[in-house]
Design a protein around this motif. Structure first.
Motif, short mmCIF file in Angstrom:
data_model
loop_
_atom_site.label_atom_id
_atom_site.label_comp_id
_atom_site.label_asym_id
_atom_site.label_seq_id
_atom_site.Cartn_x
_atom_site.Cartn_y
_atom_site.Cartn_z
N SER A 213 -30.38 10.16 -5.61
CA SER A 213 -31.03 9.66 -4.38
C SER A 213 -32.41 8.98 -4.61
CB SER A 213 -31.21 10.99 -3.19
OG SER A 213 -31.75 10.55 -1.90
N THR B 17 -26.26 20.88 -9.48
CA THR B 17 -25.73 19.86 -8.35
C THR B 17 -26.92 19.46 -7.64
OG1 THR B 17 -23.53 21.19 -8.30
CG2 THR B 17 -24.31 19.67 -6.45
N TYR C 178 -29.05 16.83 -9.65
CA TYR C 178 -28.65 15.67 -9.82
C TYR C 178 -28.48 14.62 -8.71
CZ TYR C 178 -25.56 12.02 -11.46
OH TYR C 178 -24.85 10.79 -11.75
N THR C 179 -27.94 15.37 -7.43
CA THR C 179 -27.89 14.69 -6.39
C THR C 179 -29.08 14.39 -5.86
OG1 THR C 179 -26.06 16.03 -5.61
CG2 THR C 179 -27.32 14.81 -3.75
N CYS C 180 -30.08 15.19 -6.06
CA CYS C 180 -31.68 14.71 -5.60
C CYS C 180 -32.17 13.65 -6.53
CB CYS C 180 -32.51 15.77 -5.66
SG CYS C 180 -34.32 15.69 -5.28
#
Length: 218
Positions: A72, A64, A67-69
């Motif tokens: 962004s 998680t 992927y979020t990083c």
């Protein structure tokens, strides 16, 4: 307070770009999951932190977070840098107006078919999603808001830039019904290459209007 503000553009360009960023981020995150994380697991085992590493895996924190990083980072890079590159800019069809534009303006303030002529400078800051227009005059400054970019044509390097603005003249703005009075207004600017020709009107009493011609400085 002045600052970069979101601006409106025609079509669904931003939505399409966001989808591309999401897909690229998914590919990059898959790369991390397949190559980088096994190395981290081996390192954790080597230094005796296998149980902690497995706990992170159990809750899906690594996947998680990666992927979020990636999403962004991809969005930030595109928003501030990639969108200005010629190949990409041609595809998204959003002009890069960032820079300093200088020239002359003409106002109907005096009335009786007379005009006030003045020098002005328009400083534009821009990313893929935000914009700021700061106009500088001899005795005042104005900052734009509610920006709109439309009628874009990459081949002609042209577009229509519209925005409302507020002009503040500091202490001399206390001269009510004078040229130095603070006021609000609206600009409609045709951009072609390195040239701008704009029209505007204000809420002065009586209402004034005018036009200006600017050139982008190298």
């Amino acid at each position: 307070m002045a600052g970069l503000r979101p601006y409106l553009i025609e079509g669904e360009t931003r939505g399409k770009v966001l989808i591309v960023c999401l897909v690229l981020s998914l590919v990059a995150a898959s790369f991390l999951n397949g190559i980088i994380f096994p190395l981290l697991q081996a390192l954790a085992h080597l230094i005796g932190l296998s149980e902690i590493y497995q706990s992170f895996l159990l809750f899906g924190l690594f996947g998680t977070a990666s992927y979020t990083c990636m999403v962004s980072i991809a969005w930030k890079v595109f928003d501030h840098f990639l969108w200005k590159q010629r190949v990409i800019n041609q595809l998204i069809n959003i002009p890069n107006l960032k820079g300093v534009w200088k020239g002359t303006g003409y106002s109907s303030y005096e009335g009786n078919n007379k005009q006030i002529e003045y020098s002005m400078e328009l400083r534009i800051s821009q990313t893929f999603t935000k914009m700021e227009c700061h106009a500088v005059f001899e005795n005042s400054d104005s900052y734009g808001n509610s920006y709109s970019v439309s009628c874009c044509n990459f081949q002609q390097q042209s577009c229509l830039l519209s925005f409302a603005y507020g002009n503040g003249a500091g202490s001399i703005s206390l001269k009510v019904d004078s040229w130095e009075e603070s006021h609000f207004g609206y600009n409609i600017i045709q951009v072609v290459g390195d040239s701008m020709s704009g029209r505007y009107f204000t809420n002065r009493s009586p209402q004034t209007k005018g036009y200006f011609e600017l050139k982008k400085q190298s």
